[in-house]
Design an enzyme around this catalytic site. Structure first.
Site, mmCIF file in Angstrom:
data_model
loop_
_atom_site.group_PDB
_atom_site.id
_atom_site.type_symbol
_atom_site.label_atom_id
_atom_site.label_comp_id
_atom_site.label_asym_id
_atom_site.label_seq_id
_atom_site.Cartn_x
_atom_site.Cartn_y
_atom_site.Cartn_z
ATOM 1 N N GLU A 124 3.652 4.092 6.126
ATOM 2 C CA GLU A 124 2.451 3.316 5.811
ATOM 3 C C GLU A 124 1.460 4.149 5.014
ATOM 4 O O GLU A 124 1.447 5.378 5.119
ATOM 5 C CB GLU A 124 1.747 2.899 7.117
ATOM 6 N N ASP A 141 -5.033 1.500 10.548
ATOM 7 C CA ASP A 141 -6.451 1.228 10.799
ATOM 8 C C ASP A 141 -6.586 0.698 12.228
ATOM 9 O O ASP A 141 -6.673 1.468 13.180
ATOM 10 C CB ASP A 141 -6.908 0.237 9.726
ATOM 11 N N PHE A 173 -13.957 2.723 4.508
ATOM 12 C CA PHE A 173 -13.020 2.031 3.628
ATOM 13 C C PHE A 173 -12.639 2.930 2.459
ATOM 14 O O PHE A 173 -13.489 3.465 1.763
ATOM 15 C CB PHE A 173 -13.621 0.720 3.117
ATOM 16 N N GLY A 175 0.767 -1.242 0.000
ATOM 17 C CA GLY A 175 0.000 0.000 0.000
ATOM 18 C C GLY A 175 0.798 1.292 0.000
ATOM 19 O O GLY A 175 0.340 2.299 -0.535
HETATM 20 P P1 IMP Z 1 -4.262 -2.438 10.381
HETATM 21 O O1 IMP Z 1 -3.257 -3.529 10.634
HETATM 22 O O2 IMP Z 1 -5.642 -2.852 10.817
HETATM 23 O O3 IMP Z 1 -3.867 -1.114 10.980
HETATM 24 O O4 IMP Z 1 -4.399 -2.273 8.839
HETATM 25 C C1 IMP Z 1 -3.397 -1.745 8.122
HETATM 26 C C2 IMP Z 1 -3.384 -2.179 6.681
HETATM 27 O O5 IMP Z 1 -4.659 -2.542 6.174
HETATM 28 C C3 IMP Z 1 -2.956 -0.975 5.873
HETATM 29 O O6 IMP Z 1 -1.579 -1.021 5.674
HETATM 30 C C4 IMP Z 1 -3.711 -1.119 4.583
HETATM 31 O O7 IMP Z 1 -2.907 -1.820 3.667
HETATM 32 C C5 IMP Z 1 -4.920 -1.918 4.932
HETATM 33 N N1 IMP Z 1 -6.103 -1.033 5.078
HETATM 34 C C6 IMP Z 1 -6.623 -0.537 6.227
HETATM 35 N N2 IMP Z 1 -7.691 0.243 5.983
HETATM 36 C C7 IMP Z 1 -7.834 0.243 4.641
HETATM 37 C C8 IMP Z 1 -8.755 0.908 3.767
HETATM 38 O O8 IMP Z 1 -9.676 1.654 4.175
HETATM 39 N N3 IMP Z 1 -8.571 0.684 2.435
HETATM 40 C C9 IMP Z 1 -7.582 -0.121 1.926
HETATM 41 N N4 IMP Z 1 -6.701 -0.740 2.723
HETATM 42 C C10 IMP Z 1 -6.829 -0.570 4.063
HETATM 43 MG MG MG Z 2 -0.598 -1.418 4.028
#
Ligand code: IMP
Ligand code: MG
Length: 188
Positions: free
Chosen positions: A108, A112, A161, A53
């Site tokens: 990053e 999220d 999202f 990402g």
């Molecule tokens: P986390 O581990 O829950 O913080 O998620 C982090 C990863 O999930 C990010 O590096 C993104 O690649 C993906 N991600 C989180 N939210 C979104 C979104 O709204 N759209 C697309 N990818 C997301």
């Molecule tokens: Mg990511």
């Protein structure tokens, strides 16, 4: 040069509408780079982009950085093909750089739940860097489940999202030059 910049887009059957424009992104990315130019003067940081990402954000960011720096990548995956995090982190590519004694900026696309970044910070700390700071383009404060200190935030957004500028929905949509948000009326 012109980019592909539609007002709305259908990705894997869900409708997304424009949320953060190219102008807003360009301005904010340049501001974040200026902070780095000040904070890391004389420190030759290593930027570590979290794949996939972060690849567009990091490449735009680096072109505004004026101090000596290096770059490396770490590949994680937590989302699978869904719109909610799977809750487990899978490591798919380790670092190549020797980070011991170095100043590290983890970069990053979006923090999220915080799971991926918490994992990354711990993984890098094991290697005895001089310092570790976190930069994320987007931050969803209401979604945070795992505590992680984020030093540099591009935009705080609600728990929605988003797509584009490197971020995907089931691997599609990373090529969009702007950031789009799921249109909830359409039941995305
Ligand atoms: P986390 O581990 O829950 O913080 O998620 C982090 C990863 O999930 C990010 O590096 C993104 O690649 C993906 N991600 C989180 N939210 C979104 C979104 O709204 N759209 C697309 N990818 C997301
Ligand atoms: Mg990511």
């Amino acid at each position: 040069m012109s980019f592909y910049e539609p007002e709305s887009v259908v990705c894997n059957g869900s409708l997304f509408r424009l949320y953060i424009t190219k102008e807003q992104l360009d301005k904010r990315v340049a501001e974040l780079a200026d902070q780095i130019n000040r904070d890391y003067d004389g420190k030759k940081p290593i930027f570590i982009g979290i794949l996939n990402g972060a690849f567009i954000f990091l490449s735009d960011l680096m072109r505004h950085v004026r101090i000596p720096c290096e770059v490396d990548f770490f590949k994680l995956s937590s989302y699978g093909d869904e719109k909610v995090s799977s809750g487990t982190v899978t490591e798919r590519k380790d670092l190549d750089a020797d980070v011991q004694g170095r100043h590290i900026v983890l970069v990053e696309d979006i923090v999220d739940t915080g799971l991926s970044m918490k994992y990354m910070v711990e993984r890098v700390r094991e290697k005895n860097p001089a310092s570790v700071n976190v930069m994320t383009l987007l931050y969803k404060p209401d979604a945070a489940r795992h505590h992680v200190d984020v030093e540099y935030v591009g935009f705080e957004i609600p728990t929605l999202f988003v797509l584009g500028y490197g971020m995907d929905f089931a691997q599609e949509g990373r090529n969009l030059a702007q950031i789009y948000v799921i249109d909830e009326k359409e039941g995305g």
